[in-house]
Design an enzyme around this catalytic site. Sequence first.
Site, PDB file in Angstrom:
ATOM      1  N   HIS A  61     -34.033  24.318 -78.025  1.00  6.38           N
ATOM      2  CA  HIS A  61     -33.541  24.049 -79.378  1.00  6.38           C
ATOM      3  C   HIS A  61     -33.324  25.358 -80.140  1.00  6.38           C
ATOM      4  O   HIS A  61     -32.327  25.523 -80.851  1.00  6.38           O
ATOM      5  CB  HIS A  61     -34.547  23.193 -80.149  1.00  6.38           C
ATOM      6  CG  HIS A  61     -34.474  21.729 -79.861  1.00  6.38           C
ATOM      7  ND1 HIS A  61     -33.288  21.026 -79.841  1.00  6.38           N
ATOM      8  CD2 HIS A  61     -35.457  20.825 -79.604  1.00  6.38           C
ATOM      9  CE1 HIS A  61     -33.540  19.752 -79.570  1.00  6.38           C
ATOM     10  NE2 HIS A  61     -34.845  19.595 -79.426  1.00  6.38           N
TER      11      HIS A  61
ATOM     12  N   GLU B  98     -30.980  16.428 -78.037  1.00  9.64           N
ATOM     13  CA  GLU B  98     -32.251  16.199 -77.359  1.00  9.64           C
ATOM     14  C   GLU B  98     -32.064  16.177 -75.847  1.00  9.64           C
ATOM     15  O   GLU B  98     -32.869  16.743 -75.096  1.00  9.64           O
ATOM     16  CB  GLU B  98     -32.886  14.888 -77.838  1.00  9.64           C
ATOM     17  CG  GLU B  98     -33.394  14.920 -79.261  1.00  9.64           C
ATOM     18  CD  GLU B  98     -34.458  15.973 -79.486  1.00  9.64           C
ATOM     19  OE1 GLU B  98     -35.247  16.245 -78.548  1.00  9.64           O
ATOM     20  OE2 GLU B  98     -34.511  16.541 -80.590  1.00  9.64           O
TER      21      GLU B  98
ATOM     22  N   HIS C  46     -38.544  22.887 -73.733  1.00  8.49           N
ATOM     23  CA  HIS C  46     -37.625  22.032 -74.500  1.00  8.49           C
ATOM     24  C   HIS C  46     -37.437  22.592 -75.909  1.00  8.49           C
ATOM     25  O   HIS C  46     -36.303  22.691 -76.407  1.00  8.49           O
ATOM     26  CB  HIS C  46     -38.201  20.616 -74.546  1.00  8.49           C
ATOM     27  CG  HIS C  46     -37.489  19.680 -75.476  1.00  8.49           C
ATOM     28  ND1 HIS C  46     -36.616  18.695 -75.048  1.00  8.49           N
ATOM     29  CD2 HIS C  46     -37.530  19.572 -76.841  1.00  8.49           C
ATOM     30  CE1 HIS C  46     -36.145  18.036 -76.092  1.00  8.49           C
ATOM     31  NE2 HIS C  46     -36.689  18.529 -77.195  1.00  8.49           N
ATOM     32  N   GLU C  47     -38.519  22.957 -76.565  1.00  2.14           N
ATOM     33  CA  GLU C  47     -38.413  23.467 -77.939  1.00  2.14           C
ATOM     34  C   GLU C  47     -37.703  24.815 -77.988  1.00  2.14           C
ATOM     35  O   GLU C  47     -36.933  25.092 -78.911  1.00  2.14           O
ATOM     36  CB  GLU C  47     -39.808  23.575 -78.561  1.00  2.14           C
ATOM     37  CG  GLU C  47     -40.546  22.258 -78.682  1.00  2.14           C
ATOM     38  CD  GLU C  47     -39.762  21.199 -79.444  1.00  2.14           C
ATOM     39  OE1 GLU C  47     -38.915  21.564 -80.287  1.00  2.14           O
ATOM     40  OE2 GLU C  47     -39.987  19.998 -79.192  1.00  2.14           O
TER      41      GLU C  47
END
Length: 303
Positions: free
Chosen positions: A144, A214, A140-141
């Site tokens: 980003h 997100e 997930h990071e």
Amino acid sequence: MRSRIRPDRQLTVRMGATMFLLGLLYVAFAAALVVLLRSVVLIVVIVAGLMVAQYWFSDRIALAALRGRVVTPEQEPRLHAVVDRLCALADLPKPRVAVAELDLPNAFATGRNAEHAVVCVTRRTLDLLDDRELEGVLAHELAHVAHRDVAVITVASFLGVVAGLLMRTTVFSQAFGRRRDQGTAAVLAAVTLVSALVYAISFLLIRALSRYRELAADRDGALLTANPSALASALMKITGDTARIPRRDLREVQAFNAFFIAPVGGRLAALFATHPALDVRLERLADLAVQIGGTTENPEGGR
């Protein structure tokens, strides 16, 4: 090197639309201030300088504020092993890896681009999550990082910061400044009103963009690992464990909510939240698991 985390057209469109609307708002704001104050060059230059510094040094600022430190593979072999594997899968340059010595489960990514990125997890996250859940969080990071979310949010927030600063300055001036004539008082009141309106609109636009990014990071991180249920399990653990943290400790890190994988503090109304509601994220991940061929793991981490 081109990342295997595919560009998100909807995210790109939303980022572009947010920037365009903020640009129109900025033009109207600047025009109103020129009419009301004659000159706002100095304050804009000062705030622009602060925003450039925040953009350029966002990784150092975030790590310092959250007591994070960059760690080597020898210091944190488990963490580095997961990041190495994910970067190879995503075809991304490896970011610096950091650990924040906080008894708060969370993770964040910062840095102006992939070459200057930092991925940081808290000590509590390492203790709480199993390897597959940790992989879901780090994927997930990295999503980003691939989407350059930090740079976009920093630039997008510029107008809101200017408006907020002007609003506070004029309110302070009216409350504690020397007595002024009616004309000056009317101008200051107008500046306060315009600044408050601009701040409110930019705040809502940025929060809407933050919620979507997100969801985009959830999706692309889950696609990278091909295991949406691992990220879902991690989110449930992080959210549940956060509830035990004293409110005083949560308030200390709330300013960084937009960076975290899961928000801390009290739940806000959907319109003002930096993150989608947990049930929305879990539902999206469950749908994604079905789309890619069913859940590869159950939420407890077993196959």
